[in-house]
Design a protein around this motif. Structure first.
Motif, PDB file in Angstrom:
ATOM      1  N   VAL A  80      -8.693   3.453  24.808  1.00 33.70           N
ATOM      2  CA  VAL A  80      -8.355   4.535  25.778  1.00 33.70           C
ATOM      3  C   VAL A  80      -8.581   5.945  26.185  1.00 33.70           C
ATOM      4  CG1 VAL A  80      -5.757   5.758  27.219  1.00 33.70           C
ATOM      5  CG2 VAL A  80      -5.792   2.929  25.667  1.00 33.70           C
ATOM      6  N   ASP A  81      -9.306   6.215  26.863  1.00 37.47           N
ATOM      7  CA  ASP A  81     -10.233   7.335  27.355  1.00 37.47           C
ATOM      8  C   ASP A  81      -9.759   8.320  27.605  1.00 37.47           C
ATOM      9  OD1 ASP A  81     -11.986   9.797  26.133  1.00 37.47           O
ATOM     10  OD2 ASP A  81     -13.580   7.978  24.757  1.00 37.47           O
ATOM     11  N   GLY A  82     -10.778   9.163  28.546  1.00 38.73           N
ATOM     12  CA  GLY A  82     -10.546  10.067  29.693  1.00 38.73           C
ATOM     13  C   GLY A  82     -12.062   9.305  30.068  1.00 38.73           C
ATOM     14  N   ALA A  83     -12.749  10.604  31.239  1.00 36.89           N
ATOM     15  CA  ALA A  83     -13.793  10.111  31.590  1.00 36.89           C
ATOM     16  C   ALA A  83     -14.286  11.791  32.503  1.00 36.89           C
ATOM     17  CB  ALA A  83     -14.043   9.017  32.552  1.00 36.89           C
ATOM     18  N   ALA A  89     -17.415   0.780  40.180  1.00 40.23           N
ATOM     19  CA  ALA A  89     -18.178  -0.586  39.557  1.00 40.23           C
ATOM     20  C   ALA A  89     -17.378  -0.073  38.101  1.00 40.23           C
ATOM     21  CB  ALA A  89     -19.799  -0.415  39.193  1.00 40.23           C
ATOM     22  N   LEU A  90     -17.038   1.241  37.695  1.00 38.29           N
ATOM     23  CA  LEU A  90     -16.465   1.565  37.083  1.00 38.29           C
ATOM     24  C   LEU A  90     -17.854   2.080  35.738  1.00 38.29           C
ATOM     25  CD1 LEU A  90     -13.039  -0.465  36.352  1.00 38.29           C
ATOM     26  CD2 LEU A  90     -13.478   1.548  37.661  1.00 38.29           C
ATOM     27  N   ASN A  91     -18.244   1.971  36.506  1.00 35.18           N
ATOM     28  CA  ASN A  91     -19.319   3.355  35.613  1.00 35.18           C
ATOM     29  C   ASN A  91     -19.098   4.258  35.294  1.00 35.18           C
ATOM     30  OD1 ASN A  91     -20.812   0.831  34.714  1.00 35.18           O
ATOM     31  ND2 ASN A  91     -21.896   1.252  36.396  1.00 35.18           N
ATOM     32  N   LEU A  92     -18.913   5.661  34.313  1.00 39.09           N
ATOM     33  CA  LEU A  92     -18.532   6.164  33.355  1.00 39.09           C
ATOM     34  C   LEU A  92     -19.443   7.576  33.082  1.00 39.09           C
ATOM     35  CD1 LEU A  92     -16.132   5.406  31.047  1.00 39.09           C
ATOM     36  CD2 LEU A  92     -15.574   4.951  33.633  1.00 39.09           C
ATOM     37  N   ILE A  93     -19.558   8.890  33.225  1.00 38.62           N
ATOM     38  CA  ILE A  93     -20.241   9.970  33.554  1.00 38.62           C
ATOM     39  C   ILE A  93     -19.197  10.376  32.537  1.00 38.62           C
ATOM     40  CG2 ILE A  93     -20.914  11.602  32.934  1.00 38.62           C
ATOM     41  CD1 ILE A  93     -22.864  11.506  35.702  1.00 38.62           C
ATOM     42  N   LYS A  94     -19.564  10.536  31.286  1.00 37.87           N
ATOM     43  CA  LYS A  94     -18.208  11.372  30.017  1.00 37.87           C
ATOM     44  C   LYS A  94     -19.268  11.675  29.316  1.00 37.87           C
ATOM     45  CE  LYS A  94     -15.412   8.385  27.563  1.00 37.87           C
ATOM     46  NZ  LYS A  94     -14.782   9.829  27.093  1.00 37.87           N
ATOM     47  N   GLY A  95     -18.508  13.128  28.426  1.00 38.32           N
ATOM     48  CA  GLY A  95     -19.521  13.981  27.262  1.00 38.32           C
ATOM     49  C   GLY A  95     -19.208  14.900  27.495  1.00 38.32           C
ATOM     50  N   GLY A  96     -17.953  15.326  28.803  1.00 38.72           N
ATOM     51  CA  GLY A  96     -18.113  16.422  29.396  1.00 38.72           C
ATOM     52  C   GLY A  96     -17.116  17.963  27.811  1.00 38.72           C
ATOM     53  N   GLY A  98     -17.749  16.276  24.601  1.00 38.61           N
ATOM     54  CA  GLY A  98     -18.913  16.533  23.820  1.00 38.61           C
ATOM     55  C   GLY A  98     -19.048  15.588  22.542  1.00 38.61           C
ATOM     56  N   ALA A  99     -17.974  14.619  22.556  1.00 36.63           N
ATOM     57  CA  ALA A  99     -17.950  13.776  22.151  1.00 36.63           C
ATOM     58  C   ALA A  99     -18.463  12.280  22.489  1.00 36.63           C
ATOM     59  CB  ALA A  99     -16.123  13.535  22.021  1.00 36.63           C
ATOM     60  N   LEU A 100     -19.186  12.412  22.772  1.00 32.27           N
ATOM     61  CA  LEU A 100     -19.698  10.702  23.712  1.00 32.27           C
ATOM     62  C   LEU A 100     -20.188   9.856  23.310  1.00 32.27           C
ATOM     63  CD1 LEU A 100     -23.170  10.881  24.349  1.00 32.27           C
ATOM     64  CD2 LEU A 100     -22.681  12.748  25.737  1.00 32.27           C
ATOM     65  N   LEU A 101     -20.866  10.254  21.864  1.00 34.01           N
ATOM     66  CA  LEU A 101     -21.989   9.802  21.071  1.00 34.01           C
ATOM     67  C   LEU A 101     -20.694   8.588  19.952  1.00 34.01           C
ATOM     68  CD1 LEU A 101     -23.467   7.879  19.523  1.00 34.01           C
ATOM     69  CD2 LEU A 101     -23.661  10.216  17.871  1.00 34.01           C
ATOM     70  N   ARG A 102     -19.393   9.704  19.698  1.00 34.21           N
ATOM     71  CA  ARG A 102     -18.494   8.773  19.243  1.00 34.21           C
ATOM     72  C   ARG A 102     -17.509   7.983  20.081  1.00 34.21           C
ATOM     73  NH1 ARG A 102     -16.077  12.116  13.622  1.00 34.21           N
ATOM     74  NH2 ARG A 102     -18.521  12.830  12.949  1.00 34.21           N
ATOM     75  N   GLU A 103     -17.611   8.367  21.570  1.00 31.66           N
ATOM     76  CA  GLU A 103     -16.474   7.373  22.258  1.00 31.66           C
ATOM     77  C   GLU A 103     -17.377   6.050  23.232  1.00 31.66           C
ATOM     78  OE1 GLU A 103     -14.192  11.423  24.451  1.00 31.66           O
ATOM     79  OE2 GLU A 103     -16.390  10.905  25.070  1.00 31.66           O
ATOM     80  N   GLY A 207     -24.390  10.292  28.181  1.00 30.64           N
ATOM     81  CA  GLY A 207     -23.180   9.752  28.848  1.00 30.64           C
ATOM     82  C   GLY A 207     -23.071   8.982  29.598  1.00 30.64           C
ATOM     83  N   LEU A 208     -23.978   8.106  30.455  1.00 27.60           N
ATOM     84  CA  LEU A 208     -23.369   6.824  30.804  1.00 27.60           C
ATOM     85  C   LEU A 208     -22.654   5.787  30.412  1.00 27.60           C
ATOM     86  CD1 LEU A 208     -27.031   7.267  33.366  1.00 27.60           C
ATOM     87  CD2 LEU A 208     -24.577   7.650  33.965  1.00 27.60           C
ATOM     88  N   PHE A 209     -21.850   5.743  31.266  1.00 28.25           N
ATOM     89  CA  PHE A 209     -21.242   4.510  30.135  1.00 28.25           C
ATOM     90  C   PHE A 209     -21.158   3.122  31.410  1.00 28.25           C
ATOM     91  CE2 PHE A 209     -18.675   6.417  26.401  1.00 28.25           C
ATOM     92  CZ  PHE A 209     -19.268   6.749  26.510  1.00 28.25           C
ATOM     93  N   ILE A 210     -21.739   2.422  30.804  1.00 30.65           N
ATOM     94  CA  ILE A 210     -22.328   1.205  31.772  1.00 30.65           C
ATOM     95  C   ILE A 210     -21.389  -0.064  31.485  1.00 30.65           C
ATOM     96  CG2 ILE A 210     -23.936   0.264  33.168  1.00 30.65           C
ATOM     97  CD1 ILE A 210     -24.138   3.133  33.732  1.00 30.65           C
ATOM     98  N   GLY A 211     -20.654  -0.434  32.397  1.00 34.52           N
ATOM     99  CA  GLY A 211     -19.745  -1.610  31.854  1.00 34.52           C
ATOM    100  C   GLY A 211     -19.329  -1.836  30.451  1.00 34.52           C
ATOM    101  N   LEU A 212     -18.499  -1.052  29.664  1.00 29.36           N
ATOM    102  CA  LEU A 212     -18.067  -0.233  29.354  1.00 29.36           C
ATOM    103  C   LEU A 212     -15.716  -0.225  29.233  1.00 29.36           C
ATOM    104  CD1 LEU A 212     -19.699   1.952  26.675  1.00 29.36           C
ATOM    105  CD2 LEU A 212     -19.564  -0.456  26.293  1.00 29.36           C
ATOM    106  N   ALA A 213     -16.177   0.215  30.547  1.00 28.66           N
ATOM    107  CA  ALA A 213     -14.460   0.306  31.153  1.00 28.66           C
ATOM    108  C   ALA A 213     -13.990  -0.546  31.783  1.00 28.66           C
ATOM    109  CB  ALA A 213     -14.454   1.526  32.449  1.00 28.66           C
TER     110      ALA A 213
END
Ligand code: 5RP
Length: 230
Positions: A80-83, A89-96, A98-103, A207-213
């Motif tokens: 469970v995470d924010g974005a 398509a539930l593709n995301l931008i994340k990393g605002g 700064g935790a995008l790698l571990r996320e 920070g592009l999360f494609i097909g993960l959510a």
């Protein structure tokens, strides 16, 4: 706004079951989820979590949520995470935050990922929020040239800004890397850009999360909207 974030977090919590292995996200929305989960744990719920940042680890420890690592377990049941942005398509931008790698490592190790957000994060097309790209400090200029070429190949362009912390120094991630925020405006072909960025040696992750959510829970003044990926 904070109330909306908490409502989305509370709705996600309803999907947590006893015995689950959970990925714990980072940011102001995920923080509500961790706090609410801590209350459940105090009430006897048995779960184990993998935090996506040192900040979340500290919060989860304070909430007495049992923690583990991806070395100690095989898969996670749910993250469970924010974005920062969510498209249809539930593709995301994340990393605002700064935790995008571990996320992304944690989301990719999860059977399901629920994104929780206030409805302002919902967009038709990703890209208004600057795309965070985590980079190795060595050879930064070469990496940025390669990034510009990747942007051009996928039909976007824009300013790249090395992220600074509140103290004015370069922001350093939990992994010891830097972040370049790319102001692209509109990323028409996000999966294509994601693939091109993956090929650049100095790019650790983006920070592009494609097909993960798999599910987005979006809270607004009108109520809660749940969107499932088809
Ligand atoms: C951190 C993230 C966060 O999930 C994202 O920035 C959203 O944060 P917030 O819930 O505070 O709006 O990707 O790296």
């Amino acid at each position: 706004m904070d109330q909306l974030k908490r409502q989305a977090a509370a709705r996600a919590l309803e999907r947590v079951r006893d015995g689950m292995k959970l990925g714990l996200g980072t940011g102001s929305t995920a923080k509500h989820f961790v706090e609410l989960l801590g209350e459940k744990v105090a009430g006897g719920m048995k779960v184990v979590g993998v935090p996506t940042s040192e900040a979340t680890r500290a919060q989860a420890e304070a909430c007495k949520i049992p923690l583990t690592t991806l070395d100690a377990i095989d898969r996670l049941d749910l993250t469970v995470d924010g974005a920062d942005e969510i498209d249809p398509a539930l593709n995301l931008i994340k990393g605002g935050g700064g935790a995008l790698l571990r996320e992304k490592i944690v989301a990719a190790a999860s059977d399901r990922m629920i994104v929780i957000a206030d409805d302002s994060k919902w967009v038709d097309v990703l890209g208004r929020f600057p795309l965070p790209v985590e980079v190795i400090p060595f050879g930064l200029a070469a990496t940025q040239r390669a990034m510009a070429a990747a942007f051009a190949q996928s039909g976007v362009s824009g300013q790249m800004v090395l992220r600074k912390g509140r103290d004015g120094h370069v922001f350093v991630t939990d992994g010891g890397h830097w972040i370049v925020d790319a102001h692209l405006g509109r990323i028409a072909e996000a999966p294509r850009l994601a693939g091109l960025l993956n090929l650049i040696p100095g790019v650790v992750e983006h920070g592009l999360f494609i097909g993960l959510a798999t599910i987005a829970i979006l809270a607004s003044g009108q109520g809660i909207r749940v969107v499932e990926r088809r």
